[in-house]
Design a protein around this motif. Structure first.
Motif, PDB file in Angstrom:
ATOM      1  N   SER A 133      -0.504  21.833 -34.833  1.00 55.44           N
ATOM      2  CA  SER A 133      -0.394  22.421 -33.497  1.00 55.44           C
ATOM      3  C   SER A 133       1.035  22.497 -32.978  1.00 55.44           C
ATOM      4  N   ASP A 134       1.930  21.643 -33.475  1.00 57.76           N
ATOM      5  CA  ASP A 134       3.312  21.640 -32.985  1.00 57.76           C
ATOM      6  C   ASP A 134       4.281  21.393 -34.146  1.00 57.76           C
ATOM      7  N   PRO A 135       4.293  22.289 -35.143  1.00 58.52           N
ATOM      8  CA  PRO A 135       5.101  22.035 -36.350  1.00 58.52           C
ATOM      9  C   PRO A 135       6.601  21.991 -36.095  1.00 58.52           C
ATOM     10  N   ALA A 223     -10.554  14.420 -30.864  1.00 56.76           N
ATOM     11  CA  ALA A 223      -9.532  15.027 -30.003  1.00 56.76           C
ATOM     12  C   ALA A 223      -8.429  15.669 -30.837  1.00 56.76           C
ATOM     13  N   SER A 224      -8.031  15.000 -31.924  1.00 56.62           N
ATOM     14  CA  SER A 224      -6.991  15.553 -32.793  1.00 56.62           C
ATOM     15  C   SER A 224      -7.455  16.856 -33.431  1.00 56.62           C
ATOM     16  N   TYR A 225      -8.687  16.864 -33.923  1.00 57.79           N
ATOM     17  CA  TYR A 225      -9.188  18.082 -34.565  1.00 57.79           C
ATOM     18  C   TYR A 225      -9.511  19.168 -33.545  1.00 57.79           C
ATOM     19  N   GLY A 226      -9.775  18.763 -32.302  1.00 61.50           N
ATOM     20  CA  GLY A 226      -9.911  19.762 -31.249  1.00 61.50           C
ATOM     21  C   GLY A 226      -8.608  20.511 -31.024  1.00 61.50           C
ATOM     22  N   SER A 227      -7.497  19.781 -31.003  1.00 65.14           N
ATOM     23  CA  SER A 227      -6.192  20.443 -30.832  1.00 65.14           C
ATOM     24  C   SER A 227      -5.845  21.281 -32.050  1.00 65.14           C
ATOM     25  N   ILE A 228      -6.266  20.846 -33.243  1.00 65.21           N
ATOM     26  CA  ILE A 228      -6.043  21.644 -34.447  1.00 65.21           C
ATOM     27  C   ILE A 228      -6.832  22.948 -34.366  1.00 65.21           C
ATOM     28  N   LEU A 229      -8.088  22.855 -33.920  1.00 64.92           N
ATOM     29  CA  LEU A 229      -8.923  24.051 -33.801  1.00 64.92           C
ATOM     30  C   LEU A 229      -8.342  25.043 -32.802  1.00 64.92           C
ATOM     31  N   HIS A 242      -7.132  28.671 -43.842  1.00 66.20           N
ATOM     32  CA  HIS A 242      -6.941  28.064 -45.159  1.00 66.20           C
ATOM     33  C   HIS A 242      -5.894  26.965 -45.115  1.00 66.20           C
ATOM     34  N   ARG A 243      -4.793  27.221 -44.424  1.00 69.10           N
ATOM     35  CA  ARG A 243      -3.718  26.229 -44.335  1.00 69.10           C
ATOM     36  C   ARG A 243      -4.197  24.985 -43.587  1.00 69.10           C
ATOM     37  N   ALA A 244      -4.953  25.194 -42.504  1.00 70.67           N
ATOM     38  CA  ALA A 244      -5.442  24.056 -41.729  1.00 70.67           C
ATOM     39  C   ALA A 244      -6.401  23.214 -42.558  1.00 70.67           C
ATOM     40  N   PHE A 245      -7.299  23.867 -43.311  1.00 66.54           N
ATOM     41  CA  PHE A 245      -8.245  23.128 -44.126  1.00 66.54           C
ATOM     42  C   PHE A 245      -7.530  22.396 -45.254  1.00 66.54           C
ATOM     43  N   ALA A 246      -6.513  23.043 -45.852  1.00 61.08           N
ATOM     44  CA  ALA A 246      -5.752  22.389 -46.915  1.00 61.08           C
ATOM     45  C   ALA A 246      -5.023  21.161 -46.383  1.00 61.08           C
ATOM     46  N   THR A 247      -4.579  21.239 -45.121  1.00 61.18           N
ATOM     47  CA  THR A 247      -3.855  20.128 -44.511  1.00 61.18           C
ATOM     48  C   THR A 247      -4.786  18.980 -44.136  1.00 61.18           C
ATOM     49  N   CYS A 248      -6.013  19.308 -43.704  1.00 63.58           N
ATOM     50  CA  CYS A 248      -6.892  18.295 -43.119  1.00 63.58           C
ATOM     51  C   CYS A 248      -8.134  17.989 -43.942  1.00 63.58           C
ATOM     52  N   GLY A 249      -8.383  18.751 -45.018  1.00 61.79           N
ATOM     53  CA  GLY A 249      -9.619  18.583 -45.772  1.00 61.79           C
ATOM     54  C   GLY A 249      -9.805  17.196 -46.339  1.00 61.79           C
ATOM     55  N   ALA A 250      -8.749  16.642 -46.941  1.00 55.78           N
ATOM     56  CA  ALA A 250      -8.847  15.310 -47.538  1.00 55.78           C
ATOM     57  C   ALA A 250      -9.114  14.255 -46.468  1.00 55.78           C
ATOM     58  N   HIS A 251      -8.426  14.381 -45.342  1.00 52.46           N
ATOM     59  CA  HIS A 251      -8.613  13.415 -44.260  1.00 52.46           C
ATOM     60  C   HIS A 251     -10.045  13.462 -43.735  1.00 52.46           C
ATOM     61  N   LEU A 252     -10.587  14.662 -43.547  1.00 47.18           N
ATOM     62  CA  LEU A 252     -11.960  14.794 -43.060  1.00 47.18           C
ATOM     63  C   LEU A 252     -12.964  14.174 -44.031  1.00 47.18           C
ATOM     64  N   THR A 253     -12.744  14.372 -45.321  1.00 46.80           N
ATOM     65  CA  THR A 253     -13.635  13.803 -46.328  1.00 46.80           C
ATOM     66  C   THR A 253     -13.654  12.286 -46.239  1.00 46.80           C
ATOM     67  N   VAL A 254     -12.481  11.677 -46.139  1.00 50.68           N
ATOM     68  CA  VAL A 254     -12.384  10.223 -46.050  1.00 50.68           C
ATOM     69  C   VAL A 254     -12.994   9.717 -44.742  1.00 50.68           C
ATOM     70  N   VAL A 255     -12.781  10.449 -43.651  1.00 51.34           N
ATOM     71  CA  VAL A 255     -13.350  10.056 -42.353  1.00 51.34           C
ATOM     72  C   VAL A 255     -14.873  10.004 -42.413  1.00 51.34           C
ATOM     73  N   VAL A 256     -15.487  11.030 -43.016  1.00 50.45           N
ATOM     74  CA  VAL A 256     -16.949  11.069 -43.117  1.00 50.45           C
ATOM     75  C   VAL A 256     -17.465   9.891 -43.950  1.00 50.45           C
ATOM     76  N   LEU A 257     -16.818   9.620 -45.088  1.00 53.34           N
ATOM     77  CA  LEU A 257     -17.229   8.498 -45.937  1.00 53.34           C
ATOM     78  C   LEU A 257     -17.100   7.168 -45.191  1.00 53.34           C
ATOM     79  N   HIS A 258     -15.964   6.972 -44.553  1.00 50.41           N
ATOM     80  CA  HIS A 258     -15.657   5.689 -43.924  1.00 50.41           C
ATOM     81  C   HIS A 258     -16.550   5.422 -42.722  1.00 50.41           C
ATOM     82  N   PHE A 259     -16.555   6.347 -41.767  1.00 50.31           N
ATOM     83  CA  PHE A 259     -17.269   6.107 -40.516  1.00 50.31           C
ATOM     84  C   PHE A 259     -18.776   6.253 -40.683  1.00 50.31           C
ATOM     85  N   GLY A 260     -19.213   7.052 -41.650  1.00 43.78           N
ATOM     86  CA  GLY A 260     -20.643   7.175 -41.886  1.00 43.78           C
ATOM     87  C   GLY A 260     -21.270   5.847 -42.266  1.00 43.78           C
TER      88      GLY A 260
END
Length: 319
Positions: A133-135, A223-229, A242-260
């Motif tokens: 959001s603020d590169p 909140a962070s992903y809301g600002s990204i969206l 595509h760039r946003a998913f490439a930047t955040c895809g790995a983090h989202l995967t780990v978040v789902v595993l961890h918090f789930g």
């Protein structure tokens, strides 16, 4: 206060007998070998990731520094849990005995690193939000001093919360002698199940602290992903998605595993504790997730691939 069924054994020290899962007795040696393999692979993959980031100066940026902090925290979580689990599985009876203080120390360490992981994932979400959001001001808003403060704050916050949970759990009464725990290590649900007398205040305190850690971290990540969206929607075209998913895809995967896994284990009252399911989920949370996280980040990241290739080629040339 309800009368304790412990009997008059006040001279006998309180210990905890880790029973594991009695239903898995016949497969315990196979499980021991599997967990040992995952444990060694976790140590190797996390240490390799730390070495790659250390050697390649191009990776000395906040994203990878936070990733190194997460790898360190996950490694410490494995060290706090898995060795005791392996001892229990490899023993003649498939059990292990922990002293009162040993159980308290294991819970404090495992809980502290687990809470730290939650806070670090929230910090990594903030880092990705700033990057997308603020590169133009990323290096200013996420300088090295900011990154170090975030890591130290996550570690301190994690162990402060874990200390509160540990105090609430061991404020309760346990029988003198051996207290059986249907688990592989000293975790919150089996300790709640084994406690005697009044447990409602401790249960409420643990639930409140769990909500603080998990709920607070999830809110920060959302909140962070809301600002990204919002940032992505401002830039039309599939390339920005595509760039946003490439930047955040790995983090989202780990978040789902961890918090789930963590939410299902800790955000429930004592009367909904189920032995087999919760024990297996705890194993997933403490053994499988630390093994998967570095793989998820490494497999989805070209910069890590390039740095790893350079490191391996350099070692081969020096050899």
């Amino acid at each position: 206060m309800a009368l304790s069924p412990c009997g008059n054994q006040s001279a006998v020290p309180t210990t905890f007998l880790l029973l594991g899962l009695p239903g898995l007795w016949e497969t315990r040696l196979g499980l021991c070998a599997l967990f040992l393999l995952l444990y060694l692979l976790t140590l190797v993959s996390n240490l390799l990731l730390l070495a790659v980031v250390w050697v390649d100066t191009h990776l000395h940026v906040p994203m990878y520094l936070l990733l190194c902090a997460l790898a360190t925290s996950e490694t410490c979580l494995s060290l706090a849990v898995v060795p005791q689990m392996l001892v229990a599985l490899a023993s003649l009876h498939g059990t292990a005995i922990l002293s009162y203080q040993g159980c308290k120390a294991q819970m404090l360490l495992s809980g502290g690193w687990a809470c730290t992981n939650c806070f670090l994932l929230a910090a990594m979400g903030y880092d990705r939000a700033v990057a997308v959001s603020d590169p133009l001001r990323y290096t200013t808003r996420m300088g090295h001093h900011v990154c170090i403060c975030l890591v130290v704050g996550c570690w301190l916050g994690g162990f402060i919360v874990a200390g509160g949970m540990c105090g609430a759990i061991f404020w309760m009464s346990y029988c003198p002698g051996q207290n059986p725990l249907n688990h592989f290590f000293c975790d919150i649900p089996p300790l709640l199940a084994a406690a005697q007398g009044v447990t409602a205040p401790s249960e409420a305190a643990v639930l409140l602290l769990s909500l603080l850690v998990l709920g607070g971290s999830v809110v920060a990540i959302v909140a962070s992903y809301g600002s990204i969206l919002v940032a992505v929607l401002k830039v039309h075209g599939g390339r920005s998605w595509h760039r946003a998913f490439a930047t955040c895809g790995a983090h989202l995967t780990v978040v789902v595993l961890h918090f789930g896994c963590a939410s299902f284990i800790y955000l429930r009252p004592k009367d909904r504790y189920t032995l087999e399911r919760d024990c297996l989920l705890s194993i997933t949370y403490a053994v499988v997730t630390p093994f998967l996280n570095p793989l998820v980040y490494s497999l989805r990241n070209r910069e890590v691939h390039t740095a790893l290739h350079k490191l391996l080629v350099q070692r081969r040339v020096e050899g």
